[in-house]
Design a protein around this motif. Structure first.
Motif, PDB file in Angstrom:
ATOM      1  N   PHE A 165       0.844  -1.197   0.000  1.00 30.38           N
ATOM      2  CA  PHE A 165       0.000   0.000   0.000  1.00 30.38           C
ATOM      3  C   PHE A 165       0.881   1.251   0.000  1.00 30.38           C
ATOM      4  O   PHE A 165       0.695   2.158  -0.817  1.00 30.38           O
ATOM      5  N   SER A 166       1.865   1.290   0.914  1.00 30.85           N
ATOM      6  CA  SER A 166       2.766   2.456   0.945  1.00 30.85           C
ATOM      7  C   SER A 166       3.655   2.490  -0.291  1.00 30.85           C
ATOM      8  O   SER A 166       3.953   3.562  -0.831  1.00 30.85           O
ATOM      9  N   SER A 167       4.082   1.309  -0.775  1.00 32.45           N
ATOM     10  CA  SER A 167       4.914   1.266  -1.984  1.00 32.45           C
ATOM     11  C   SER A 167       4.141   1.771  -3.195  1.00 32.45           C
ATOM     12  O   SER A 167       4.725   2.341  -4.117  1.00 32.45           O
ATOM     13  N   GLY A 168       2.834   1.559  -3.199  1.00 31.11           N
ATOM     14  CA  GLY A 168       2.006   2.020  -4.313  1.00 31.11           C
ATOM     15  C   GLY A 168       1.951   3.532  -4.431  1.00 31.11           C
ATOM     16  O   GLY A 168       1.617   4.069  -5.488  1.00 31.11           O
ATOM     17  N   LEU A 169       2.299   4.227  -3.345  1.00 34.00           N
ATOM     18  CA  LEU A 169       2.290   5.705  -3.352  1.00 34.00           C
ATOM     19  C   LEU A 169       3.667   6.281  -3.691  1.00 34.00           C
ATOM     20  O   LEU A 169       3.810   7.490  -3.841  1.00 34.00           O
ATOM     21  N   PHE A 170       4.676   5.418  -3.787  1.00 36.59           N
ATOM     22  CA  PHE A 170       6.072   5.855  -3.838  1.00 36.59           C
ATOM     23  C   PHE A 170       6.383   6.884  -4.923  1.00 36.59           C
ATOM     24  O   PHE A 170       7.137   7.827  -4.670  1.00 36.59           O
ATOM     25  N   PRO A 171       5.828   6.781  -6.152  1.00 39.74           N
ATOM     26  CA  PRO A 171       6.199   7.746  -7.196  1.00 39.74           C
ATOM     27  C   PRO A 171       5.760   9.178  -6.905  1.00 39.74           C
ATOM     28  O   PRO A 171       6.276  10.102  -7.516  1.00 39.74           O
ATOM     29  N   PHE A 172       4.805   9.367  -5.980  1.00 42.76           N
ATOM     30  CA  PHE A 172       4.427  10.748  -5.656  1.00 42.76           C
ATOM     31  C   PHE A 172       4.643  11.089  -4.182  1.00 42.76           C
ATOM     32  O   PHE A 172       4.985  12.225  -3.859  1.00 42.76           O
ATOM     33  N   SER A 173       4.545  10.110  -3.284  1.00 40.32           N
ATOM     34  CA  SER A 173       4.813  10.411  -1.871  1.00 40.32           C
ATOM     35  C   SER A 173       6.280  10.773  -1.672  1.00 40.32           C
ATOM     36  O   SER A 173       6.619  11.567  -0.784  1.00 40.32           O
ATOM     37  N   SER A 174       7.167  10.223  -2.505  1.00 41.61           N
ATOM     38  CA  SER A 174       8.596  10.523  -2.371  1.00 41.61           C
ATOM     39  C   SER A 174       8.922  11.963  -2.742  1.00 41.61           C
ATOM     40  O   SER A 174      10.003  12.464  -2.415  1.00 41.61           O
ATOM     41  N   PHE A 175       7.995  12.658  -3.400  1.00 43.91           N
ATOM     42  CA  PHE A 175       8.190  14.077  -3.747  1.00 43.91           C
ATOM     43  C   PHE A 175       7.416  15.008  -2.818  1.00 43.91           C
ATOM     44  O   PHE A 175       7.356  16.214  -3.057  1.00 43.91           O
ATOM     45  N   GLY A 176       6.808  14.440  -1.758  1.00 46.72           N
ATOM     46  CA  GLY A 176       6.158  15.292  -0.765  1.00 46.72           C
ATOM     47  C   GLY A 176       4.646  15.276  -0.770  1.00 46.72           C
ATOM     48  O   GLY A 176       4.025  15.942   0.062  1.00 46.72           O
ATOM     49  N   TRP A 177       4.006  14.556  -1.712  1.00 47.62           N
ATOM     50  CA  TRP A 177       2.544  14.478  -1.715  1.00 47.62           C
ATOM     51  C   TRP A 177       2.073  14.035  -0.334  1.00 47.62           C
ATOM     52  O   TRP A 177       2.720  13.197   0.287  1.00 47.62           O
ATOM     53  N   PRO A 178       0.976  14.568   0.195  1.00 47.78           N
ATOM     54  CA  PRO A 178      -0.053  15.405  -0.448  1.00 47.78           C
ATOM     55  C   PRO A 178       0.246  16.895  -0.435  1.00 47.78           C
ATOM     56  O   PRO A 178      -0.593  17.688  -0.892  1.00 47.78           O
ATOM     57  N   MET A 179       1.402  17.296   0.095  1.00 48.52           N
ATOM     58  CA  MET A 179       1.758  18.712   0.079  1.00 48.52           C
ATOM     59  C   MET A 179       2.169  19.121  -1.341  1.00 48.52           C
ATOM     60  O   MET A 179       2.784  18.345  -2.052  1.00 48.52           O
ATOM     61  N   GLU A 180       1.878  20.329  -1.708  1.00 45.13           N
ATOM     62  CA  GLU A 180       2.259  20.838  -3.035  1.00 45.13           C
ATOM     63  C   GLU A 180       3.690  21.359  -2.976  1.00 45.13           C
ATOM     64  O   GLU A 180       3.930  22.558  -3.036  1.00 45.13           O
ATOM     65  N   THR A 181       4.631  20.447  -2.861  1.00 46.15           N
ATOM     66  CA  THR A 181       6.032  20.835  -2.747  1.00 46.15           C
ATOM     67  C   THR A 181       6.608  21.226  -4.116  1.00 46.15           C
ATOM     68  O   THR A 181       6.049  20.888  -5.160  1.00 46.15           O
ATOM     69  N   ASP A 182       7.747  21.906  -4.090  1.00 46.29           N
ATOM     70  CA  ASP A 182       8.415  22.280  -5.342  1.00 46.29           C
ATOM     71  C   ASP A 182       8.820  21.041  -6.127  1.00 46.29           C
ATOM     72  O   ASP A 182       8.716  21.006  -7.357  1.00 46.29           O
ATOM     73  N   ASP A 183       9.293  20.010  -5.410  1.00 41.93           N
ATOM     74  CA  ASP A 183       9.690  18.778  -6.099  1.00 41.93           C
ATOM     75  C   ASP A 183       8.499  18.102  -6.756  1.00 41.93           C
ATOM     76  O   ASP A 183       8.612  17.553  -7.861  1.00 41.93           O
TER      77      ASP A 183
END
Length: 1000
Positions: A588-606
């Motif tokens: 479940f957590s791995s399924g989020l990896f392509p966007f959680s690793s960039f800071g999702w759900p926050m609208e980060t610069d990355d």
């Protein structure tokens, strides 16, 4: 500085070995050498005493047992110049005579990392000269390895292919980000720490309690968790380590909770009681990927944790149920006899004439005071067995569905710990497989046993605990996948999402079209605790825990309290909440990896800059467990695809085609291929692998047969090149580790080619170093062979460009290998030696040669750099640069990759065809000389009879034939034979020409 571990002569040490032995020596030179020989004789006599002492020492070592038989020796040279971590390697010390991976791979990686070459911001500060406008972007996340993991060949090929494509994009001037990360690996990590606690403190996690146990896990992770990162770095992986993520980091955990909350509130996540894959040993549900489906051909004894004796599996037991108030019986069969204690019906096909008179009647359970109805269902195959089926709805997936259709009771006869439940009468509290044996004896005593037959079957085994999986009925959290799956299917059909190789597209469709809802609960302590709270209050009717109405999800207790109060319109003071004890499935957590690793759900610069990513590269074995779930969850939570391309690499097998497996003992550690390992140490590793004695002996013999002298040190570059060379799309890889050694020799070929060039003024440490121009241009004095090698360089650049753009890694390696080995080294360098060694050198000709040689070496190293980063950097740094390197990129990894458009003008296919013809003739001459045992330094005159056009061709390439075929003079013969020619010997013939030597 370099230190050599051996003074033994080695033909790899000679830079001229690339191109023969040089020009013939004059009489004057030979006389000088005779004088030197006498002096050397006296010197050697002095050395003889020392040598005898060494021999005596070796003999003593042998007598003491240390002189074991080893493979061929090889110089091992180490880098010893004083260089602090992160400083650039010394490129002004002498280059070792032979290629040594240990020397080459020292110091470069820490410098690359410290200089920031792997960060996307590097090009923001140092814009590349070859960047497009606007600059393209390439982003990828690493498939996060388990925090408990150690590098294996699956990791190694993954890292190699991902790093190769990453480095290529970076050299193409793209903004590149490759995000590294690590997965918390719920079950694996918990098992490791529990074993450690038991071993060191004789404690269980329950002795400590949840909070203290989690402290122990974090302590272990902080001590050991970065080990896998160091191994990934050893492979040269150019990840941006400043952005590394761990799936249990605070921000990542928040993202996991947010995903659950959003999906729960949209009713995509729900609570339900269903059958799960249960490990009694772990006392947890496990995912499908953690289930090893073991094929049994018939009766098999299986060692099961917790049982002294092996458990019999693969046998179909037939027994009779007596019909109530009748002398009749109905015979059923099962491979899991213990589950008969949970039977709630016997089912037959409605059209089976044998049983029509029994419809609606009952059988009497032979062990328990339970009546079972005889019912009908079309799932029954009348032709299989007796045509009657026992139904255990709480312990079998097919029976579960049947039980729902027929509204049967669901009786759990096996508890979480593998002991029989209180429903099992005299068997309650006993281990399930002991009950299997006991029941068989009891049925025989009652006269109800009918038969036993061997039965082919698939036995599910927990990959973590090696326990046999038990389907158990559990209230769990599930994800409704139907809508998300359809969107994922549509994305591939519409070509928004591309799967390579395309052979996996039908598999993608088939799996997603038949998808079942996903169980995401795990009965563990280590992991993301499910952010769901069960609501209780004296002011509302009591709820059932399978009723979603009584659950709220939130990031905190207080937030959950607010939601619960609002949901039931009750004040917060009157509500009691209990958070679910379970954690979420790691996938479940791995399924989020392509966007959680960039800071999702926050609208980060990355997140704004790098998501969606470009490519997902992984093994095809986790296409569904991970890749499909990433696509589904990204579409659901971000309304965007997580990447636009999926490249699936092959699975690595051993040289004999067997899957690499710990249970087979054929797993090879990539670091053992890189650094080398003796057979003795390989077999020591095998002893610690807990193999079955028979498998151990088979594996030991296999190692002895495959690696009698151990595995030689091949180096990282050779291993990477081998992986790319093997990576044919869609085919599994039978990796012969010893083939990697062949690519180590290829590295040595590159090494000697550069050393040869350095000896001819192409050396930055040479005061009179050749200075290449800023832009390559023909001088107009080039000979056909000069233009030919430029044409072949142009072709190589074009083929590499096509290969990288289409993930055709073997095309790239084959092109590079052929260009360097067969064209540049075997032909062109051999060809130019006569000019570079000429007694009366033509300086203008030498300058032309050096310009072309530099162009080939410079671009040849750039071509190979994404695959072989260490040796290419080492050698490239030694080559001269325009303007003495001022304004040049500091590293090869940020130097522009050759573009086909730059060299297209030099491609000449007619010239290439002509050289193919000439080189074919040269090889025929060589073959004849070899067959006749003609000495290599003995030259011949060559006589050629050919058509006018072919004669012109031979005339044009006299300067190539002479040095490569050891020819003194070439003479073209007329069509008509003369008496003199009667003494000629035909050495080769073709449809276009005949070649002759004069008889001696």
């Amino acid at each position: 500085m370099a230190t050599s571990g051996s003074n033994q002569p080695n033909d790899e040490n000679n830079p001229q070995a690339v191109a023969g032995d040089g020009p013939p020596k004059t009489a004057k030179q030979l006389a000088k050498e005779a004088e030197k020989a006498e002096k050397l004789r006296k010197f050697e006599e002095k050395q003889r005493a020392k040598a005898e002492t060494e021999e005596q020492k070796k003999a003593k070592e042998v007598a003491e047992g240390s002189g074991k038989k080893k493979g061929p020796t090889r110089d091992i040279t180490e880098y010893t110049s004083p260089t602090n971590i992160g400083e650039k390697k010394d490129i002004h010390c002498e280059l070792p005579k032979a290629y040594s991976p240990k020397y080459v791979e020292s110091a470069w990686y820490t410098w690359w990392e410290k200089e920031g070459f792997f960060r996307p911001e590097y090009y923001d500060q140092h814009p590349p000269s070859n960047a497009s406008t606007p600059r393209k972007s390439f982003t990828m996340v690493i498939p996060p390895p388990n925090v408990t993991g150690y590098l294996h060949l699956g990791h190694a090929i993954m890292c190699t292919l991902e790093d190769t494509i990453t480095r290529w994009h970076r050299m193409c001037g793209d903004t590149v980000l490759w995000v590294p990360g690590c997965d918390h690996a719920g079950i694996a990590t918990q098992v490791v720490v529990e074993k450690k606690l038991s071993r060191e403190q004789k404690l269980t996690r329950h002795d400590l309690g949840r909070e203290k146990f989690l402290e122990e896990v974090w302590k272990w992770k902080n001590e050991k968790g970065d080990h896998i990162y160091e191994q990934i770095k050893a492979l040269g992986s150019s990840c941006d380590w400043s952005r590394k993520v761990f799936t249990m980091d605070k921000d990542m955990s928040y993202a996991v909770e947010e995903a659950f909350i959003r999906m729960h509130e949209k009713k995509l996540v729900y609570r339900s009681t269903r059958l799960v894959n249960w490990s009694c040993r772990l006392k947890s549900a496990i995912s499908d990927i953690e289930v090893e489906k073991t094929e049994l051909k018939g009766r098999t004894l299986i060692n099961v944790p917790g049982y002294k004796e092996p458990v019999e599996c693969g046998v179909l037991i037939y027994f009779a149920y007596p019909i109530e108030n009748s002398n009749e019986e109905i015979v059923v069969a099962t491979t899991r006899l213990e589950t008969m204690l949970g039977d709630t019906a016997v089912v037959v096909h409605p059209d089976d004439e044998r049983y029509k008179h029994l419809h609606g009647k009952y059988v009497q359970h032979p062990i328990l005071p339970r009546r079972l109805p005889i019912l009908t269902d079309t799932m029954v195959d009348p032709a299989f067995g007796s045509g009657a089926v026992k139904v255990t709805p709480a312990h079998d997936p097919n029976d579960f569905e049947c039980g729902r259709r027929l509204s049967l009771p669901f009786i759990t006869c096996i508890n979480d710990d593998g002991l029989m439940s209180s429903e099992c009468g005299p068997y309650a509290g006993k281990p399930r497989f002991e009950v299997r044996r006991q029941l068989l004896n009891d049925l025989k005593e009652r006269g109800l046993y009918r038969d036993s037959k061997e039965n082919e079957m698939i036995l599910p085994i927990c990959s973590r605990s090696k326990d046999i999986i038990e389907p158990l009925l559990k209230p769990q959290w599930y994800v409704n996948c139907k809508t998300m799956a359809q969107r994922s299917i549509d994305a591939v059909r519409s070509k928004e999402l591309k799967i390579l190789p395309s052979m996996f597209e039908p598999v993608w469709y088939r799996w997603l079209e038949d998808i079942r809802d996903w169980c995401i609960s795990r009965q563990l302590w280590w992991g993301h605790r499910i952010p769901a709270y069960f609501i209780k209050s004296n002011d509302i009717p009591p709820g059932d825990e399978t009723d979603d109405q009584y659950w709220v999800s939130a990031h905190s207790y207080d937030e959950a309290l607010e939601k619960a109060a609002k949901k039931f319109n009750v004040s917060k003071e009157k509500i009691r909440l209990e958070q679910d004890d379970d954690v979420l499935d790691t996938w479940f957590s791995s399924g989020l990896f392509p966007f959680s690793s960039f800071g999702w759900p926050m609208e980060t610069d990355d997140l704004k800059r790098f998501f969606p990513t470009t490519l997902l590269e992984t093994g095809h074995d986790i296409l569904f467990f991970w890749v499909a779930r990433m696509v589904m969850m990204s579409l659901e939570l971000t309304d965007r695809l997580p990447f636009t391309e999926i490249y699936l690499h092959a699975i690595i097998r051993d040289a004999h085609g067997r899957k690499m497996s710990k249970t087979l003992g054929n797993v090879i550690d990539p670091l053992d291929v890189i650094n080398g390992i003796s057979l003795e140490k390989l077999q020591e590793q095998l002893k610690t692998s807990n193999l079955d004695p028979k498998e151990y002996e088979r594996a030991r013999q296999g190692q002895q047969d495959d690696y009698p002298n151990g595995i030689p040190d091949c180096g990282t570059d050779a291993l990477r090149f081998a992986f790319c060379a093997y990576a044919n799309q869609g085919r599994d890889i039978n990796l012969d580790v010893l083939r990697v050694e062949g690519y180590r020799r290829f590295c040595n070929k590159l090494w000697n080619a550069i050393r040869f060039a350095m000896s001819k003024n192409l050396d930055i440490n040479d005061p009179s170093c050749f200075e290449p121009p800023a832009e390559f241009k023909l001088t107009g004095t080039e000979k056909p062979c000069d233009l030919w090698i430029l044409s072949r360089l142009s072709y190589a650049i074009e083929q590499c460009e096509i290969g990288f753009n289409n993930y055709l890694f073997p095309q790239v390696t084959t092109t590079i290998y052929n260009f360097w080995l067969y064209e540049l080294c075997d032909i062109y360098i051999e060809y130019i030696k006569k000019d570079l060694y000429a007694k009366d050198p033509d300086l203008k000709r030498q300058e032309t040669i050096k310009l072309i040689l530099h162009t080939c070496l410079d671009n040849g190293l750039r071509l190979i750099a994404p695959i072989m980063p260490f040796v290419s950097e080492e050698l490239y740094q030694r080559l001269p640069k325009p303007n003495k390197g001022r304004n040049a990129p500091p590293s090869l990894c940020v130097t522009p990759y050759p573009q086909s458009s730059q060299f297209k003008q030099y491609r000449n296919e007619e010239l290439e065809a002509n050289v193919v013809t000439i080189y074919g003739a040269i090889n025929k001459i060589r073959s004849y000389r070899s067959a006749q045992k003609i000495l290599s330094k003995e030259k011949d005159n060559l006589y050629i009879r050919a058509s006018p056009s072919t004669s012109l061709l031979f005339t044009a390439f006299v300067d190539l034939i002479d040095p490569l075929a050891n020819i003194d003079n070439i003479q073209l013969l007329n069509e008509e034979s003369t008496s003199e020619q009667n003494g000629y010997i035909t050495i080769a013939t073709s449809s276009d020409y005949t070649l002759y030597f004069k008889s001696k």
